[in-house]
Scaffold this motif. Structure first.
Motif, PDB file in Angstrom:
ATOM      1  N   ILE A  33      26.826 -54.442  -6.796  1.00 51.47           N
ATOM      2  CA  ILE A  33      27.781 -54.109  -7.853  1.00 51.47           C
ATOM      3  C   ILE A  33      27.256 -54.573  -9.216  1.00 51.47           C
ATOM      4  CG2 ILE A  33      30.076 -54.620  -8.777  1.00 51.47           C
ATOM      5  CD1 ILE A  33      30.061 -52.640  -6.458  1.00 51.47           C
ATOM      6  N   VAL A  34      26.705 -55.785  -9.255  1.00 53.84           N
ATOM      7  CA  VAL A  34      26.164 -56.315 -10.507  1.00 53.84           C
ATOM      8  C   VAL A  34      24.991 -55.462 -10.988  1.00 53.84           C
ATOM      9  CG1 VAL A  34      24.968 -58.270 -11.572  1.00 53.84           C
ATOM     10  CG2 VAL A  34      26.963 -58.672 -10.125  1.00 53.84           C
ATOM     11  N   LYS A  35      24.113 -55.076 -10.074  1.00 52.79           N
ATOM     12  CA  LYS A  35      22.958 -54.268 -10.470  1.00 52.79           C
ATOM     13  C   LYS A  35      23.379 -52.882 -10.964  1.00 52.79           C
ATOM     14  CE  LYS A  35      19.240 -56.601  -8.023  1.00 52.79           C
ATOM     15  NZ  LYS A  35      18.091 -56.481  -7.103  1.00 52.79           N
ATOM     16  N   LYS A  36      24.412 -52.314 -10.374  1.00 53.21           N
ATOM     17  CA  LYS A  36      24.936 -51.041 -10.868  1.00 53.21           C
ATOM     18  C   LYS A  36      25.368 -51.169 -12.329  1.00 53.21           C
ATOM     19  CE  LYS A  36      26.751 -49.079  -6.551  1.00 53.21           C
ATOM     20  NZ  LYS A  36      27.983 -48.714  -5.804  1.00 53.21           N
ATOM     21  N   ILE A  66      17.129 -56.859 -23.648  1.00 53.19           N
ATOM     22  CA  ILE A  66      16.633 -56.699 -22.279  1.00 53.19           C
ATOM     23  C   ILE A  66      17.615 -57.315 -21.290  1.00 53.19           C
ATOM     24  CG2 ILE A  66      14.786 -57.367 -20.671  1.00 53.19           C
ATOM     25  CD1 ILE A  66      12.930 -57.520 -23.154  1.00 53.19           C
ATOM     26  N   ILE A  67      17.794 -56.644 -20.158  1.00 50.73           N
ATOM     27  CA  ILE A  67      18.491 -57.231 -19.017  1.00 50.73           C
ATOM     28  C   ILE A  67      17.454 -57.498 -17.933  1.00 50.73           C
ATOM     29  CG2 ILE A  67      20.206 -56.894 -17.204  1.00 50.73           C
ATOM     30  CD1 ILE A  67      21.772 -55.133 -19.119  1.00 50.73           C
ATOM     31  N   MET A  68      17.471 -58.698 -17.396  1.00 52.73           N
ATOM     32  CA  MET A  68      16.505 -59.106 -16.385  1.00 52.73           C
ATOM     33  C   MET A  68      17.245 -59.527 -15.120  1.00 52.73           C
ATOM     34  SD  MET A  68      13.042 -59.493 -16.369  1.00 52.73           S
ATOM     35  CE  MET A  68      12.611 -59.968 -18.043  1.00 52.73           C
ATOM     36  N   THR A  69      16.964 -58.846 -14.004  1.00 49.16           N
ATOM     37  CA  THR A  69      17.577 -59.252 -12.749  1.00 49.16           C
ATOM     38  C   THR A  69      16.811 -60.427 -12.157  1.00 49.16           C
ATOM     39  OG1 THR A  69      16.271 -57.867 -11.240  1.00 49.16           O
ATOM     40  CG2 THR A  69      18.143 -56.826 -12.349  1.00 49.16           C
ATOM     41  N   GLY A  70      17.245 -60.855 -10.980  1.00 51.54           N
ATOM     42  CA  GLY A  70      16.564 -61.963 -10.310  1.00 51.54           C
ATOM     43  C   GLY A  70      15.401 -61.480  -9.454  1.00 51.54           C
ATOM     44  N   GLY A  71      14.922 -62.378  -8.601  1.00 51.75           N
ATOM     45  CA  GLY A  71      13.832 -62.048  -7.697  1.00 51.75           C
ATOM     46  C   GLY A  71      12.507 -62.638  -8.141  1.00 51.75           C
ATOM     47  N   THR A  72      11.634 -62.878  -7.179  1.00 53.51           N
ATOM     48  CA  THR A  72      10.361 -63.523  -7.483  1.00 53.51           C
ATOM     49  C   THR A  72       9.352 -62.582  -8.136  1.00 53.51           C
ATOM     50  OG1 THR A  72       9.690 -63.173  -5.167  1.00 53.51           O
ATOM     51  CG2 THR A  72      10.586 -65.329  -5.731  1.00 53.51           C
ATOM     52  N   THR A  73       9.534 -61.268  -8.001  1.00 51.00           N
ATOM     53  CA  THR A  73       8.660 -60.339  -8.726  1.00 51.00           C
ATOM     54  C   THR A  73       8.970 -60.412 -10.213  1.00 51.00           C
ATOM     55  OG1 THR A  73       8.557 -58.862  -6.803  1.00 51.00           O
ATOM     56  CG2 THR A  73       7.867 -57.960  -8.918  1.00 51.00           C
ATOM     57  N   ASN A  74      10.250 -60.406 -10.562  1.00 50.00           N
ATOM     58  CA  ASN A  74      10.627 -60.571 -11.962  1.00 50.00           C
ATOM     59  C   ASN A  74      10.255 -61.950 -12.486  1.00 50.00           C
ATOM     60  OD1 ASN A  74      11.558 -58.057 -12.594  1.00 50.00           O
ATOM     61  ND2 ASN A  74      13.716 -58.598 -12.698  1.00 50.00           N
ATOM     62  N   VAL A  99      27.348 -63.893  -9.544  1.00 57.22           N
ATOM     63  CA  VAL A  99      27.969 -62.628  -9.162  1.00 57.22           C
ATOM     64  C   VAL A  99      29.458 -62.720  -9.461  1.00 57.22           C
ATOM     65  CG1 VAL A  99      26.292 -62.034  -7.362  1.00 57.22           C
ATOM     66  CG2 VAL A  99      28.259 -63.465  -6.779  1.00 57.22           C
ATOM     67  N   GLY A 100      30.151 -61.607  -9.296  1.00 56.60           N
ATOM     68  CA  GLY A 100      31.599 -61.620  -9.462  1.00 56.60           C
ATOM     69  C   GLY A 100      32.055 -60.889 -10.714  1.00 56.60           C
ATOM     70  N   ILE A 101      33.371 -60.848 -10.886  1.00 60.05           N
ATOM     71  CA  ILE A 101      33.981 -60.071 -11.966  1.00 60.05           C
ATOM     72  C   ILE A 101      33.571 -60.569 -13.344  1.00 60.05           C
ATOM     73  CG2 ILE A 101      36.087 -61.483 -11.966  1.00 60.05           C
ATOM     74  CD1 ILE A 101      35.769 -57.664 -12.599  1.00 60.05           C
ATOM     75  N   ASP A 102      33.336 -61.893 -13.500  1.00 59.60           N
ATOM     76  CA  ASP A 102      32.932 -62.423 -14.806  1.00 59.60           C
ATOM     77  C   ASP A 102      31.596 -61.830 -15.245  1.00 59.60           C
ATOM     78  OD1 ASP A 102      35.184 -63.997 -14.950  1.00 59.60           O
ATOM     79  OD2 ASP A 102      34.228 -65.737 -14.038  1.00 59.60           O
ATOM     80  N   VAL A 103      30.671 -61.694 -14.305  1.00 60.51           N
ATOM     81  CA  VAL A 103      29.359 -61.121 -14.612  1.00 60.51           C
ATOM     82  C   VAL A 103      29.504 -59.644 -14.977  1.00 60.51           C
ATOM     83  CG1 VAL A 103      27.033 -60.665 -13.736  1.00 60.51           C
ATOM     84  CG2 VAL A 103      28.228 -62.756 -13.061  1.00 60.51           C
TER      85      VAL A 103
END
Length: 249
Positions: A189-192, A94-102, A151-155
């Motif tokens: 970019i990260v979410k893409k 699973i990949i989980m993004t941020g945010g208070t809903t998640n 965020v960034g290229i490492d991610v």
């Protein structure tokens, strides 16, 4: 609008709302989120407000510590999270993004649930660290302090090597024509990349994020497998999404 006038405008917003949201305020004033954050910093340093994830409260709502995050509209986000549980299966990647809903969703995941979960969100990583059977991978990178995500290229490089079963993606805005959009370019970019890495994409969004647009496009509705809101799938407020062929839950 001068800075002094903005500060008064911000304080006046608390007369009608418990929380002032960074993105909403930036859009309303037609200025950058960074400017709003600087205003929040100054008001915070004066002891007038307490900064939290995505916005600010009056000092009376001060959190106990950095990981005790106040969640706006938590009752709606719990409903979203309860619906989203049906998309979980043992052993998933699973990949989980941020945010208070998640974050609200993660609090509902059964304690014995077993899966591998990647996230770039520090609060979500802290929440999931309580689950003994979850193999948790925190994706390191440049920390975006306001949102507590990396965020960034490492991610991006880490995500490009992942093959996930499902991505649970929190959103800033969702529109029928523009799809999923974000205020910040780096987050978009990260979410893409998260979407590209996942077989299935599940959007978790409360209704206040629906029918809104931000400057940076992440993906169209064609890349989204399901949209989970607190509303009934037959609600008139999301009928345009149903008409466009989106799967609503």
């Amino acid at each position: 609008m001068l800075k002094k006038e903005r500060h008064q405008f911000i304080m006046d917003k608390f007369k009608d709302a418990d929380k002032v949201n960074t993105i909403d305020l930036a859009l309303e004033l037609e200025i950058s989120e960074d400017t709003i954050r600087r205003d929040f910093n100054e008001l915070h340093n004066k002891g007038l407000i307490e900064k939290v994830y995505g916005g600010a409260f009056l000092v009376k709502d001060k959190s106990r510590n950095v990981f005790d995050i106040s969640i706006f509209n938590e009752d709606k986000k719990i409903i979203v999270g309860q619906k989203a549980l049906s998309f979980l299966s043992e052993g998933q990647v699973i990949i989980m993004t941020g945010g208070t809903t998640n974050l609200s969703f993660c609090k509902l995941i059964p304690i014995d649930f077993a899966a591998t979960i990647y996230t770039y969100s520090l609060p979500i990583a802290m929440q999931l660290s309580q689950h003994p059977n979850i193999e948790l991978i925190f994706i390191g990178g440049k920390l975006q302090k306001n949102a507590m995500v990396t965020v960034g290229i490492d991610v991006v490089q880490v995500l490009s090597k992942i093959k996930a079963d499902v991505c649970f993606i929190g959103v800033s805005s969702l529109d029928v024509n523009q799809g999923l959009t974000e205020m910040g370019y780096e987050v978009s970019i990260v979410k893409k990349e998260m979407i590209n890495a996942s077989d299935k994409v599940i959007v978790l969004a409360t209704s206040d994020k629906i029918n809104r647009k931000m400057p940076h496009k992440v993906c169209g509705l064609d890349k989204i497998d399901a949209i989970v809101t607190e509303l009934s799938p037959g609600s008139p407020r999301i009928k345009n999404f149903a008409d466009a062929g989106a799967r609503l839950f």
